[in-house]
Design an enzyme around this catalytic site. Structure first.
Site, PDB file in Angstrom:
ATOM      1  N   HIS A 189       0.822  -1.213   0.000  1.00 25.04           N
ATOM      2  CA  HIS A 189       0.000   0.000   0.000  1.00 25.04           C
ATOM      3  C   HIS A 189       0.862   1.271   0.000  1.00 25.04           C
ATOM      4  O   HIS A 189       0.564   2.233   0.704  1.00 25.04           O
ATOM      5  CB  HIS A 189      -0.946   0.005   1.205  1.00 25.04           C
ATOM      6  CG  HIS A 189      -2.003  -1.055   1.148  1.00 25.04           C
ATOM      7  ND1 HIS A 189      -3.174  -0.909   0.433  1.00 25.04           N
ATOM      8  CD2 HIS A 189      -2.066  -2.295   1.708  1.00 25.04           C
ATOM      9  CE1 HIS A 189      -3.920  -2.005   0.566  1.00 25.04           C
ATOM     10  NE2 HIS A 189      -3.252  -2.860   1.322  1.00 25.04           N
TER      11      HIS A 189
ATOM     12  N   ASP B 109      -0.149  -5.199   5.805  1.00 26.53           N
ATOM     13  CA  ASP B 109      -1.197  -6.059   5.258  1.00 26.53           C
ATOM     14  C   ASP B 109      -1.073  -6.182   3.747  1.00 26.53           C
ATOM     15  O   ASP B 109      -0.437  -5.381   3.084  1.00 26.53           O
ATOM     16  CB  ASP B 109      -2.580  -5.495   5.609  1.00 26.53           C
ATOM     17  CG  ASP B 109      -2.790  -4.098   5.045  1.00 26.53           C
ATOM     18  OD1 ASP B 109      -1.873  -3.264   5.194  1.00 26.53           O
ATOM     19  OD2 ASP B 109      -3.862  -3.829   4.475  1.00 26.53           O
ATOM     20  N   GLU B 110      -1.704  -7.201   3.221  1.00 25.61           N
ATOM     21  CA  GLU B 110      -1.882  -7.424   1.783  1.00 25.61           C
ATOM     22  C   GLU B 110      -0.587  -7.272   0.980  1.00 25.61           C
ATOM     23  O   GLU B 110      -0.501  -6.449   0.068  1.00 25.61           O
ATOM     24  CB  GLU B 110      -2.961  -6.487   1.243  1.00 25.61           C
ATOM     25  CG  GLU B 110      -4.341  -6.814   1.797  1.00 25.61           C
ATOM     26  CD  GLU B 110      -5.447  -6.066   1.073  1.00 25.61           C
ATOM     27  OE1 GLU B 110      -6.429  -6.707   0.670  1.00 25.61           O
ATOM     28  OE2 GLU B 110      -5.332  -4.828   0.917  1.00 25.61           O
ATOM     29  N   ILE B 111       0.415  -8.083   1.322  1.00 24.40           N
ATOM     30  CA  ILE B 111       1.599  -8.170   0.469  1.00 24.40           C
ATOM     31  C   ILE B 111       1.216  -9.039  -0.727  1.00 24.40           C
ATOM     32  O   ILE B 111       0.895 -10.215  -0.586  1.00 24.40           O
ATOM     33  CB  ILE B 111       2.788  -8.791   1.230  1.00 24.40           C
ATOM     34  CG1 ILE B 111       3.111  -7.958   2.471  1.00 24.40           C
ATOM     35  CG2 ILE B 111       3.994  -8.891   0.301  1.00 24.40           C
ATOM     36  CD1 ILE B 111       3.485  -6.523   2.184  1.00 24.40           C
TER      37      ILE B 111
END
Length: 576
Positions: free
Chosen positions: A261, A332-334
């Site tokens: 992100h 988060d969200e790699i």
């Protein structure tokens, strides 16, 4: 004033006399306080007029004095007209004074601070509010403001309240990267949070879409990565927001999401961001090979030394701007495809390295620095629970780490606390306020539905819309042992801003966040263990109207007709 032994004895004596004067069985209150206090006794509903010269005496404390002045203005000018007017006898002389006594004036607004208070409004004589800390006194002031109504002003008397939250962390998360919110919007949100006895504004400041925070050490991140000069938060803005939070008993918890992100960082430093400004899901690619989970690509490169030079400057400035002891670093969200798009990472992987090792390199290079600034690091659960890219738990000592859960309902909360970590619960199944509004993608064929076909969640990945009832009835320690439940710090509702901006801010948050506020403050069950959502409906209706009168654009939860016709909008049949 700090409480002396003599004053404490007087309060205890007054409390004992008061309790002995009320009946043991409490009648149903005809006055609304939200969130419902833990103990609220008004056995013989009576009221007195509030004196035009009503005053509040309190200790001299920077933030409490500001709150007292604010509440005094509110109390004397609000003139709230309840939707269902309490039936009370007006007795005794007008109430002249509320006296506040605080035992610890020095306790900082940190997690775990004592927010308890006792409020006594006798039938005659001065009202008394006693609290362990100034922050508890602020909660008591809010309760007092809600037992005043009408024109001329009336105040409930013969009333006793003892109150303290079940959970120490009760928050709202707001994403200000995807769409920008002005400082006044943030202040209004914090003010509404305080009225609901919420105490943590989790500020998701940056993301791939924009970097609106102007940092002295890295001005180009906002200068090039924001939506423009008018959509940035200056150090002066942050100071104003933090100070406003302190005056309202609300901590401001910053989040600078990383290493995922972070596409907006590439506008200033393209060399440290992988897959920046690329199309998020290339044509014909499998979902597993996407570059991001939504438009807006970019991850920080753990193999580039300059990444850490920039990162540490960012963290240093954020720590200087925000006194809050918690620091949220995201993680988060790699998305594997984004890292795999970089040549240096391709070489690393071809030589036997793994994506999880890449994340471990990043965490090992940043976590100790954040801790060195006397911060406890908060990460999203992914850092340990992601199926593909996660770190070994040995890298994140529980004494310095808190994990925020958002996937898989109570199951992931269970995994986090069973591993010995403290948890903040933001389950997307219950606490995501953006769910149910569809998606924001263009050229999206899923909306091309034949009449009568199954529309499923209407294009929203986390649909349906999370109603206030869904939020209110969620038990964030469900399925946990008593020891595990102690590791749950509390919860946060989250407003991600793909399809939200200031025009819809109030209605997206309120009164649904009010539902969580009560569940985390005094619970969602009555003394017999039954869920109290039926009782909550009428009280939340009343509170929503009062919030609107206070300038908060909370959405309605029922037609006004339902409130004017009690019970007629209920069901006595269970839906199966």
């Amino acid at each position: 004033m700090a409480v002396s032994d003599k004053a404490l004895f007087s309060i205890v004596f007054l409390f004992t006399a008061f309790v002995s004067s009320i009946s043991a069985s409490e009648s149903q209150s005809q006055i609304n306080v939200w969130p419902k206090p833990r103990t609220f006794s008004w056995p013989s509903p009576q009221a007195s007029l509030l004196s035009p010269n009503f005053s509040i005496t309190s200790p001299n404390h920077q933030h409490l004095s500001s709150a007292v002045a604010r509440y005094l203005r509110l109390i004397l000018t609000e003139h709230h007209h309840p939707l269902v007017t309490p039936t009370v006898n007006i007795t005794g002389p007008p109430l002249e004074t509320l006296t506040i006594i605080v035992s610890d004036l020095a306790a900082p607004l940190h997690h775990g601070v004592d927010e308890s208070y006792t409020l006594i409004v006798p039938r005659g004589g001065a009202a008394n509010l006693t609290a362990a800390t100034v922050w508890g006194a602020m909660r008591g002031l809010e309760t007092f403001s809600q037992i005043v109504w009408g024109d001329p002003l009336r105040v409930a008397t013969g009333l006793f309240v003892w109150d303290s939250p079940l959970f120490g962390h009760r928050g709202v998360m707001l994403d200000t990267s995807r769409n920008y919110y002005g400082v006044e919007d943030i202040l209004r949100t914090i003010g509404a949070m305080s009225a609901n006895k919420l105490n943590v504004f989790h500020w998701h400041i940056t993301d791939s879409h924009s970097f609106p925070l102007l940092l002295p050490s890295e001005p180009d991140l906002a200068g090039k990565g924001s939506y423009g000069p008018q959509m940035q938060y200056s150090p002066e803005d942050v100071k104003k927001i933090v100070e406003f939070g302190l005056e309202h008993g609300v901590r401001v918890l910053p989040e600078i999401d990383s290493p995922g992100h972070t596409g907006s960082w590439a506008e200033a430093y393209p060399e440290i961001v992988t897959c920046a400004n690329m199309f998020w899901w290339p044509a014909e690619a499998e979902w597993a090979d996407r570059l991001a989970s939504e438009p807006g690509t970019g991850h920080l490169n753990p193999l580039n030394p300059k990444t850490y030079q920039v990162f540490k400057n960012v963290i240093h400035d954020v720590a200087a701007l925000f006194p809050e002891p918690f620091y949220h670093s995201g993680a988060d969200e790699i998305i594997p495809g984004c890292w795999k798009a970089d040549p240096t990472i391709q070489t690393f992987l071809s030589n036997g390295g793994t994506l999880s090792q890449l994340l471990e390199i990043f965490i090992n290079s940043t976590f100790p620095y954040i801790v060195s600034l006397n911060r406890t690091v908060v990460y999203w659960e992914d850092v340990l629970l992601d199926a593909n890219v996660k770190v070994d738990p040995s890298m994140l000592p529980p004494e310095n780490t808190i994990l925020q859960t958002w996937n898989n309902g109570p199951n992931n909360t269970k995994k986090v606390v069973a591993s010995g970590y403290r948890a903040i619960v933001s389950s997307s199944d219950f606490y995501y306020l953006d769910c149910g509004h569809g998606d924001f993608l263009g050229n999206d064929s899923q909306y091309d539905q034949k009449a009568g076909s199954n529309t499923e969640n209407g294009g929203s990945w986390c649909g349906p819309f999370k109603t206030w009832q869904t939020i209110y009835n969620y038990d964030i320690t469900y399925g946990l042992s008593d020891e595990e439940a102690k590791l749950v710090l509390g919860g946060e509702v989250a407003l991600w801003s793909e399809q939200a901006d200031p025009t819809v801010l109030d209605a997206r948050i309120w009164p649904r966040a009010s539902a969580m506020a009560e569940a985390l403050w005094s619970g969602n069950q009555d003394k017999t263990g039954m869920k109290r959502y039926a009782d909550a409906m009428d009280r939340l209706n009343e509170w929503r109207y009062r919030m609107v009168a206070r300038g908060i654009g909370a959405e309605p939860i029922q037609p006004l007709w339902c409130i004017r016709n009690p019970g007629m909008c209920n069901t006595v049949h269970p839906f199966v």
